[in-house]
Scaffold this motif. Structure first.
Motif, PDB file in Angstrom:
ATOM      1  N   UNK A 159       5.645  -4.960   7.451  1.00 19.05           N
ATOM      2  CA  UNK A 159       6.056  -6.157   7.079  1.00 19.05           C
ATOM      3  C   UNK A 159       6.899  -6.591   8.559  1.00 19.05           C
ATOM      4  N   UNK A 160       7.102  -7.909   8.364  1.00 18.80           N
ATOM      5  CA  UNK A 160       8.194  -8.454   9.358  1.00 18.80           C
ATOM      6  C   UNK A 160       8.797  -9.743   8.313  1.00 18.80           C
ATOM      7  N   UNK A 161       9.569 -10.406   9.385  1.00 22.86           N
ATOM      8  CA  UNK A 161      10.567 -11.382   8.499  1.00 22.86           C
ATOM      9  C   UNK A 161       9.626 -12.192   7.801  1.00 22.86           C
ATOM     10  N   UNK A 162       8.344 -12.504   7.736  1.00 19.89           N
ATOM     11  CA  UNK A 162       7.813 -13.596   7.271  1.00 19.89           C
ATOM     12  C   UNK A 162       7.010 -12.832   5.909  1.00 19.89           C
ATOM     13  N   UNK A 163       6.917 -11.745   5.827  1.00 20.21           N
ATOM     14  CA  UNK A 163       6.539 -11.066   4.574  1.00 20.21           C
ATOM     15  C   UNK A 163       6.155  -9.676   4.745  1.00 20.21           C
ATOM     16  N   UNK A 164       5.586  -9.001   3.782  1.00 19.35           N
ATOM     17  CA  UNK A 164       5.059  -7.554   3.890  1.00 19.35           C
ATOM     18  C   UNK A 164       3.536  -7.676   3.540  1.00 19.35           C
ATOM     19  N   UNK A 165       2.908  -6.999   4.596  1.00 19.00           N
ATOM     20  CA  UNK A 165       1.332  -6.558   4.412  1.00 19.00           C
ATOM     21  C   UNK A 165       0.869  -5.570   3.727  1.00 19.00           C
ATOM     22  N   UNK A 166       0.488  -5.215   2.558  1.00 19.40           N
ATOM     23  CA  UNK A 166       0.199  -4.130   1.784  1.00 19.40           C
ATOM     24  C   UNK A 166      -1.132  -3.601   2.206  1.00 19.40           C
ATOM     25  N   UNK A 167      -1.238  -2.153   1.951  1.00 19.61           N
ATOM     26  CA  UNK A 167      -2.428  -1.627   1.778  1.00 19.61           C
ATOM     27  C   UNK A 167      -3.207  -1.868   0.856  1.00 19.61           C
ATOM     28  N   UNK A 168      -4.517  -1.128   0.665  1.00 17.47           N
ATOM     29  CA  UNK A 168      -5.347  -1.301  -0.719  1.00 17.47           C
ATOM     30  C   UNK A 168      -4.840  -0.572  -1.577  1.00 17.47           C
ATOM     31  N   UNK A 169      -3.962   0.402  -1.340  1.00 17.58           N
ATOM     32  CA  UNK A 169      -3.504   1.344  -2.403  1.00 17.58           C
ATOM     33  C   UNK A 169      -4.206   2.620  -2.494  1.00 17.58           C
ATOM     34  N   UNK A 170      -3.797   3.703  -3.010  1.00 15.34           N
ATOM     35  CA  UNK A 170      -4.130   5.161  -3.191  1.00 15.34           C
ATOM     36  C   UNK A 170      -3.829   5.321  -4.685  1.00 15.34           C
ATOM     37  N   UNK A 171      -4.830   5.607  -5.554  1.00 16.57           N
ATOM     38  CA  UNK A 171      -4.673   6.134  -6.934  1.00 16.57           C
ATOM     39  C   UNK A 171      -4.259   7.372  -6.938  1.00 16.57           C
ATOM     40  N   UNK A 172      -3.433   8.147  -7.112  1.00 15.15           N
ATOM     41  CA  UNK A 172      -2.899   9.433  -7.271  1.00 15.15           C
ATOM     42  C   UNK A 172      -2.824  10.080  -8.634  1.00 15.15           C
ATOM     43  N   UNK A 173      -3.775  11.140  -8.994  1.00 16.90           N
ATOM     44  CA  UNK A 173      -3.533  11.793 -10.407  1.00 16.90           C
ATOM     45  C   UNK A 173      -3.366  13.228 -10.083  1.00 16.90           C
ATOM     46  N   UNK A 184       6.418  -8.376  17.913  1.00 15.97           N
ATOM     47  CA  UNK A 184       7.043  -8.526  16.463  1.00 15.97           C
ATOM     48  C   UNK A 184       7.785  -7.358  16.352  1.00 15.97           C
ATOM     49  N   UNK A 185       9.053  -7.588  15.426  1.00 15.64           N
ATOM     50  CA  UNK A 185       9.708  -6.691  14.947  1.00 15.64           C
ATOM     51  C   UNK A 185       9.179  -6.400  13.767  1.00 15.64           C
ATOM     52  N   UNK A 186       8.818  -5.377  13.157  1.00 17.81           N
ATOM     53  CA  UNK A 186       8.047  -4.881  12.004  1.00 17.81           C
ATOM     54  C   UNK A 186       8.612  -3.644  11.285  1.00 17.81           C
TER      55      UNK A 186
END
Length: 261
Positions: free
Chosen positions: A126-140, A71-73
């Motif tokens: 992501x690819x053309x059918x959507x983006x798959x996000x990570x779980x996130x990092x809270x930075x303070x 796939x292209x990503x």
């Protein structure tokens, strides 16, 4: 601009390049399923949270797996702060993107962190059918409360006509507009007097490097006293002083035999 270290180590198989805040990659040959086959991308992001002091450096990493190697990503980073989400761009030397297609890993490094760098960072693959996000990092990022002012030397003694230099190092912040360094002299009568730059008083200041100096030229006995550098940030009502330098200037008892080497 950030670099995609280790990218495209198989130039006949992979093609990658930065496009603004995105790194676009594609497979030039098929390693399995056809490109139009639905792909599942699983993204793992670490660490879940970061707490650091202003001026420090932090790194967030993401790895991903995909069920389709042809796939292209693309990959991108977003930050949410005060309920506003925006793409992270590596338009300054402080922001560094990197990626490795072979290991399917990507990272975001922020140097000289500012309090405005606080927020939730999410990597996206992501690819053309959507983006798959990570779980996130809270930075303070916590504000500096101690400017860690260090003044040297602690004392110096010399004869009239000498030249003396005192140095002051301190923690600095990205926004220098409200930072200042002042030098004071507490004379033999302990009266506080601010020193201003003139022919016999030379000051240097490098806020970005956290350095200042005071040079007294052609000193005489009236220069005897304690010299203190004060570093502050007016916007935060914060000021910290060095420990001081005790200066003692002696008169030359026999002027015709005193030579400054």
């Amino acid at each position: 601009m950030g670099s995609a270290g280790g990218l495209c180590s198989r130039p006949r198989a992979w093609g990658c390049g930065w496009n603004g805040a995105r790194l676009l990659c594609f497979a030039a040959i098929s390693w399995g399923a056809a490109e139009n086959t639905a792909a599942v991308i699983v993204v793992n992001q670490t660490p879940p949270s970061i707490r650091a002091k202003e001026g420090s450096e932090f790194t967030i990493e993401c790895t991903f797996n995909t069920s389709n190697n042809s796939i292209k990503w693309f990959i991108e980073w977003n930050k949410t702060r005060n309920n506003v989400t925006a793409k992270v761009n590596n338009v300054t030397d402080r922001i560094i993107f990197s990626a490795d297609t072979e290991k399917r890993s990507l990272s975001l490094t922020v140097k000289k962190a500012d309090i405005t760098d606080s927020g939730t960072y999410v990597c996206g693959v992501g690819r053309k059918d959507g983006t798959y996000p990570g779980t996130g990092t809270q930075v303070t990022i916590d504000e500096i409360t101690d400017l860690m002012v260090n003044q040297t030397p602690t004392s110096v003694s010399d004869l009239e006509g000498s030249e003396l230099t005192m140095n002051c190092t301190f923690k600095t912040v990205n926004n220098h507009s409200t930072m200042y360094v002042r030098w004071y002299n507490y004379g033999t009568e302990e009266l506080k007097q601010e020193l201003v730059k003139e022919s016999e008083v030379i000051t240097t200041l490098h806020l970005a490097n956290g350095f200042a100096s005071l040079t007294l030229k052609n000193v005489n006995s009236s220069n005897t006293g304690t010299y203190v550098c004060e570093v502050g940030i007016t916007a935060r009502n914060l000021s910290v002083s060095g420990a001081g330098t005790q200066v003692t200037i002696s008169k030359c008892q026999q002027p015709h035999t005193c030579f400054l080497l």
